[in-house]
Design a protein around this motif. Structure first.
Motif, mmCIF file in Angstrom:
data_model
loop_
_atom_site.group_PDB
_atom_site.id
_atom_site.type_symbol
_atom_site.label_atom_id
_atom_site.label_comp_id
_atom_site.label_asym_id
_atom_site.label_seq_id
_atom_site.Cartn_x
_atom_site.Cartn_y
_atom_site.Cartn_z
ATOM 1 N N ALA A 6 16.290 57.144 -60.063
ATOM 2 C CA ALA A 6 16.287 57.340 -58.617
ATOM 3 C C ALA A 6 17.540 58.081 -58.176
ATOM 4 C CB ALA A 6 16.201 55.990 -57.912
ATOM 5 N N ALA A 7 17.387 58.971 -57.198
ATOM 6 C CA ALA A 7 18.534 59.711 -56.652
ATOM 7 C C ALA A 7 19.243 58.917 -55.561
ATOM 8 C CB ALA A 7 18.066 61.060 -56.103
ATOM 9 N N LEU A 8 18.606 57.872 -55.087
ATOM 10 C CA LEU A 8 19.165 57.065 -54.001
ATOM 11 C C LEU A 8 20.402 56.322 -54.493
ATOM 12 C CD1 LEU A 8 18.451 56.277 -51.031
ATOM 13 C CD2 LEU A 8 17.366 54.237 -51.971
ATOM 14 N N TYR A 30 7.340 57.639 -57.039
ATOM 15 C CA TYR A 30 7.154 59.087 -57.203
ATOM 16 C C TYR A 30 8.497 59.792 -57.043
ATOM 17 C CZ TYR A 30 6.266 63.874 -55.555
ATOM 18 O OH TYR A 30 6.306 65.227 -55.360
ATOM 19 N N LYS A 31 8.738 60.780 -57.901
ATOM 20 C CA LYS A 31 9.923 61.621 -57.822
ATOM 21 C C LYS A 31 9.493 63.048 -58.082
ATOM 22 C CE LYS A 31 14.609 62.065 -59.773
ATOM 23 N NZ LYS A 31 15.346 61.779 -58.520
ATOM 24 N N GLY A 32 9.643 63.917 -57.080
ATOM 25 C CA GLY A 32 9.131 65.277 -57.174
ATOM 26 C C GLY A 32 9.607 66.032 -58.394
ATOM 27 N N VAL A 56 13.717 62.467 -48.566
ATOM 28 C CA VAL A 56 13.961 63.857 -48.935
ATOM 29 C C VAL A 56 15.467 64.056 -49.070
ATOM 30 C CG1 VAL A 56 13.622 66.274 -48.322
ATOM 31 C CG2 VAL A 56 11.906 64.567 -47.641
ATOM 32 N N TYR A 57 15.885 64.639 -50.184
ATOM 33 C CA TYR A 57 17.303 64.879 -50.454
ATOM 34 C C TYR A 57 17.599 66.367 -50.283
ATOM 35 C CZ TYR A 57 16.861 60.301 -52.671
ATOM 36 O OH TYR A 57 16.602 58.988 -52.921
ATOM 37 N N PHE A 58 18.619 66.693 -49.493
ATOM 38 C CA PHE A 58 18.960 68.078 -49.222
ATOM 39 C C PHE A 58 20.262 68.468 -49.907
ATOM 40 C CE2 PHE A 58 16.363 66.585 -45.707
ATOM 41 C CZ PHE A 58 15.428 67.600 -45.583
ATOM 42 N N GLU A 151 11.295 61.627 -52.957
ATOM 43 C CA GLU A 151 10.976 60.374 -53.639
ATOM 44 C C GLU A 151 10.133 59.485 -52.738
ATOM 45 O OE1 GLU A 151 14.903 59.868 -56.561
ATOM 46 O OE2 GLU A 151 14.735 58.645 -54.746
ATOM 47 N N LEU A 152 9.295 58.693 -53.369
ATOM 48 C CA LEU A 152 8.468 57.714 -52.668
ATOM 49 C C LEU A 152 8.746 56.336 -53.255
ATOM 50 C CD1 LEU A 152 6.009 56.959 -50.778
ATOM 51 C CD2 LEU A 152 4.580 57.272 -52.821
ATOM 52 N N TYR A 153 9.014 55.363 -52.388
ATOM 53 C CA TYR A 153 9.274 53.995 -52.810
ATOM 54 C C TYR A 153 8.280 53.040 -52.158
ATOM 55 C CZ TYR A 153 13.955 55.467 -54.368
ATOM 56 O OH TYR A 153 15.010 56.069 -55.007
#
Length: 455
Positions: A6-8, A30-32, A56-58, A151-153
């Motif tokens: 996870a990027a979070l 889900y992770k794009g 969404v990570y920018f 990502e979807l959690y």
């Protein structure tokens, strides 16, 4: 999914958890960058029932997303919201018109997920586009700024719900004070704490006594030392208040475990304590194991001389780097105890020192992703299921007790006592005289959980 990271960040997760309407934990679905930037793939991960967070990570470092509290097929969602996390600042966008809160198109060609006018994810040229706050980003086509990942959690309930209220603390405390073992042969429950130096065994005893007395107490030998402070078998009766009547709980401390049989508490001595052969105050010496010639040795210990629950105490700050030798020691002891039909649990201490959210408030202990990993590791190290791991925060630098810390400590004690009752009821069936015994208080079970709602 184990290979998907996870990027979070923990800080971002802390901010997000505070926005959710109740204590929860996040499960990455889900992770794009791993599953592909396709709306139909993201859509396939969302069930018709459940709660979800899209993030969404920018490249700018901003994190934007939205929360779905209902099935994706339902457009009216008054609890849905969008959010933005920018460093230390968190912006929350609640629903103004629930009929326009969210929209999820099911069409494969033009799939679209929309959170009001704040955030929109849709398909263009078979890839995900993101439109956010009137600024459009597109993966792989648009120049700066563009998004890095999606990502979807799934939002799940906290694994264990606790009554985080003054009333809940009072109920748990009352349960301990009034507790009587279901097995009438037991006068009290003797619980043995075992762990390496610095694990927090003595601090846990001190903390439980602090809960009962309503103020932080200091016991002898509390602190940190390379080889630990406790050298003798020491039993502590837990009293309802200072000078008050002892409860049915006794916590026992021993020499710290070491790396292998040559350092710290040996398997022979640990089993001698558990079986009731070791006298109170016995001075542990590795070269002189407990045996029949040991002064005070009990050749025929009664059930009340024995240990009724073995508790392995591990430090959350150190558990991920547990040595192979210590792991082998813990698993060997655990396997030997299992053959004695004695319940076992794991206390994971210092949980506030590994997670920012828990440091702020221990009620996040069961929703913290990093603590879930620490608990999994603790279970693996000892060789027990993760459901046997009880996280706690000991009192150390505090000058006064706090409600939520007390609740976490008392909850651990509650589970230990329940484990003893469950085990001894199974292995020591009640005699006819026991049939009329009143069961332990069920007040804790009957109390509804009071879940906080964040504005």
């Amino acid at each position: 999914m184990a290979s998907v990271v996870a990027a979070l960040s923990l800080e971002q997760e802390t901010h997000l958890l505070k926005l959710l309407p109740e204590p929860a934990q996040l499960h990455l679905l889900y992770k794009g960058s791993h599953h592909g930037f396709y709306m139909h793939t993201l859509r396939s991960k969302i069930d018709k029932e459940g709660r979800f967070v899209v993030i969404v990570y920018f490249k700018s470092g901003d994190v934007k997303g939205g929360y779905l509290s209902k099935s994706s097929d339902e457009s009216k969602d008054q609890d849905a919201f969008a959010f933005e996390i920018n460093h230390q600042e968190v912006t929350h966008f609640p629903v103004l018109d629930d009929s326009k809160a969210t929209h999820f198109s099911t069409a494969m060609s033009n799939g679209c997920l929309k959170f009001g006018d704040c955030l929109k994810l849709y398909t263009e040229n078979r890839s995900i586009c993101v439109e956010s706050w009137d600024i459009m980003y597109h993966q792989g086509i648009w120049l700066e700024p563009e998004y890095l990942d999606v990502e979807l959690y799934r939002v799940g309930s906290a694994r264990r719900e606790l009554p985080w209220t003054e009333e809940g603390r009072g109920s748990l405390r009352k349960n301990l004070v009034s507790f009587k073992p279901a097995c009438r042969s037991l006068n009290r429950v003797r619980v043995l704490l075992m762990g390496p130096a610095g694990s927090g065994k003595s601090s846990f005893i001190n903390s439980v006594r602090s809960v009962m007395f309503g103020r932080v107490l200091l016991l002898p030998f509390i602190g940190t030392a390379t080889k630990g402070f406790i050298k003798k078998l020491k039993s502590y009766d837990i009293r309802s208040e200072r000078g008050g009547k002892p409860t049915a709980l006794t916590l026992c401390d021993v020499l710290a475990l070491g790396d292998g049989e040559r350092t710290g508490l040996t398997l022979t001595d640990a089993l001698a304590v558990i079986k009731g052969y070791a006298p109170e105050g016995h001075d542990f010496q590795g070269e002189a194991p407990i045996k029949a010639e040991t002064p005070g040795y009990r050749p025929v210990p009664s059930i009340n001389d024995q240990i009724h629950c073995a508790v392995f105490v591990l430090n959350a700050c150190q558990v991920m780097t547990t040595s192979d030798d210590l792991t082998e020691t813990l698993r060997t002891i655990q396997a030997e105890i299992a053959d004695l039909d004695i319940p076992q649990v794991v206390l994971l201490t210092h949980v506030d020192q590994v997670c920012h959210a828990v440091q702020e408030d221990v009620k996040f202990v069961y929703s913290s992703r990093i603590l879930q990993e620490k608990m999994q590791k603790a279970a693996e190290v000892v060789g027990l299921p993760v459901s046997y791991v009880l996280p706690v925060k000991n009192y150390s630098s505090e000058l006064s007790v706090s409600c939520n810390t007390d609740i976490l400590l008392l909850s651990a004690i509650h589970h230990i006592l329940q484990a003893v009752d469950d085990t001894y009821e199974e292995n020591h069936p009640p005699t006819p005289a026991d049939a009329s015994a009143e069961p332990p208080s069920a007040e804790f079970h009957n109390k509804p959980s009071n879940l906080l709602i964040f504005d």
